[in-house]
Design an enzyme around this catalytic site. Structure first.
Site, PDB file in Angstrom:
ATOM      1  N   SER A  69       0.802  -1.238   0.000  1.00 44.28           N
ATOM      2  CA  SER A  69       0.000   0.000   0.000  1.00 44.28           C
ATOM      3  C   SER A  69       0.827   1.277   0.000  1.00 44.28           C
ATOM      4  O   SER A  69       0.268   2.363  -0.202  1.00 44.28           O
ATOM      5  CB  SER A  69      -0.936   0.015   1.211  1.00 44.28           C
ATOM      6  N   LYS A  72       0.435   3.449  -2.966  1.00 38.73           N
ATOM      7  CA  LYS A  72      -0.713   4.353  -3.114  1.00 38.73           C
ATOM      8  C   LYS A  72      -0.286   5.818  -3.085  1.00 38.73           C
ATOM      9  O   LYS A  72      -0.962   6.669  -3.673  1.00 38.73           O
ATOM     10  CB  LYS A  72      -1.732   4.063  -2.005  1.00 38.73           C
ATOM     11  N   TYR A 196      -3.785  -2.421 -10.223  1.00 32.38           N
ATOM     12  CA  TYR A 196      -3.666  -2.245  -8.767  1.00 32.38           C
ATOM     13  C   TYR A 196      -2.798  -3.340  -8.135  1.00 32.38           C
ATOM     14  O   TYR A 196      -1.901  -3.054  -7.333  1.00 32.38           O
ATOM     15  CB  TYR A 196      -5.068  -2.239  -8.146  1.00 32.38           C
ATOM     16  N   TYR A 248      -4.344   3.402   8.048  1.00 28.48           N
ATOM     17  CA  TYR A 248      -5.666   2.797   8.236  1.00 28.48           C
ATOM     18  C   TYR A 248      -6.274   3.280   9.554  1.00 28.48           C
ATOM     19  O   TYR A 248      -6.160   4.457   9.891  1.00 28.48           O
ATOM     20  CB  TYR A 248      -5.583   1.265   8.152  1.00 28.48           C
ATOM     21  N   VAL A 266       1.162  -3.727   4.002  1.00 33.19           N
ATOM     22  CA  VAL A 266       1.102  -5.003   4.725  1.00 33.19           C
ATOM     23  C   VAL A 266       2.322  -5.892   4.461  1.00 33.19           C
ATOM     24  O   VAL A 266       2.470  -6.934   5.085  1.00 33.19           O
ATOM     25  CB  VAL A 266      -0.202  -5.786   4.439  1.00 33.19           C
TER      26      VAL A 266
END
Length: 314
Positions: A69, A72, A196, A248, A266
């Site tokens: 992530s 992103k 993605y 998160y 992660v």
């Protein structure tokens, strides 16, 4: 409390590594992506790249890992460059307070993801990167952009991780189909998720990752090449989103403890930004209950305390 003496960053990084060494292996490796479950949980790397180009590293800082992530941040930067503020018609800017792959919030909020760093938001951003491209072209653009930021042509996508994610990414397919139904994404779901999953499978070392994030520490320009990546205002806003949404539903606690903009993945990595000072990358695969690197978060808390780099003051 840091004094006025110049910081010995190598000594600080070495001390953090030594102090955390007895705890290597703590946390839970992300096992829902089979390729990530195979990673040695005792790995730990840390790299600090300062805005004047100095590199300080410890542990496994030269070993590539799956950035997941953290990618992103780079795709958001790309999408903002292509579409500008129109991005915010498709994705919000508020902390989620929910798990990174939650579908409940999407239903309540009519298919508009809460922010670009939860999975749904990142998928919506990837849809914008895909505009005008085939999936293969979009993946190529993302890889070229990250290589440009890191000033390193050796960065690659781990095809095994990408395949592993595609084979197990049912919830991401659900999120994307849900958003397609609301018109939040325009392209076929399998095309968007193909891109993605590949962006998340980028493999980078802590040194490469910190170098790639340096533009966010230097008001949007690469301080070592002089190239402008984004405007000063946009860099500030990306950092603000990293501070409020980058971890998160653990984002508030990370801001409380570390006080630096950051984005976790992660795979156990975290990219952190000390504006005007440095970019920092840590990697330790064991995750805490919020899906953030347990020892990586601790290492960054220790670094912020010893440098006085928190954006909230020393």
């Amino acid at each position: 409390m840091p004094g006025t003496e110049p910081l010995d960053l190598q000594a600080i990084v070495d001390d953090i590594h030594r102090e955390l060494a007895p705890r290597l292996g703590e946390g839970k490796v992300a096992d829902y992506i089979p390729q990530l479950a195979r990673i040695d949980p005792k790995r730990f790397g840390m790299a600090v790249v300062t805005v004047d180009g100095q590199v300080f590293q410890a542990g496994d800082a030269g070993l590539p890992f799956s950035i997941q992530s953290i990618s992103k941040v780079f795709t958001l930067t790309l999408a903002l460059g292509k579409h500008g503020e129109n991005i915010w018609k498709r994705v919000g800017r508020e902390p989620s307070g929910s798990a990174f792959n939650s579908i409940v919030q999407l239903e309540h909020e009519h298919g508009i993801p809460r922010n670009p760093f939860i999975n749904a938001g990142a998928i919506a951003v990837t849809d914008r990167v895909l505009a005008g491209h085939t999936p293969r072209e979009a993946i190529g653009e993302i890889v070229r952009f990250v290589r440009y930021l890191a000033n390193d042509e050796d960065i690659l996508i781990d095809a095994e991780v990408a395949r592993s994610e595609e084979a197990t990414g049912y919830r991401n397919f659900a999120l994307a189909n849900f958003m397609r139904a609301f018109g939040t994404i325009d392209h076929p779901v399998d095309h968007v998720l193909g891109v993605y999953f590949h962006q998340c499978a980028l493999a980078m070392t802590c040194i490469q990752l910190a170098r790639a994030g340096l533009y966010l520490a230097a008001s949007g320009s690469d301080p070592l090449t002089g190239h402008s990546v984004v405007s000063r205002q946009r860099a500030r806003r990306i950092n603000a989103l990293m501070l409020t949404c980058g971890h998160y539903d653990g984002s508030g606690d990370f801001a409380f403890r570390v006080g630096l903009p950051g984005k976790s993945g992660v795979g156990g990595g975290i990219l952190c930004v000390a504006p005007g000072k440095a970019a920092i990358a840590v990697w330790s695969p064991g995750l805490n209950q919020n899906g953030n690197s347990l020892l990586g978060s601790l290492a960054l808390e220790m670094l912020a305390n010893r440098t006085g780099w928190s954006v909230f003051g020393a």
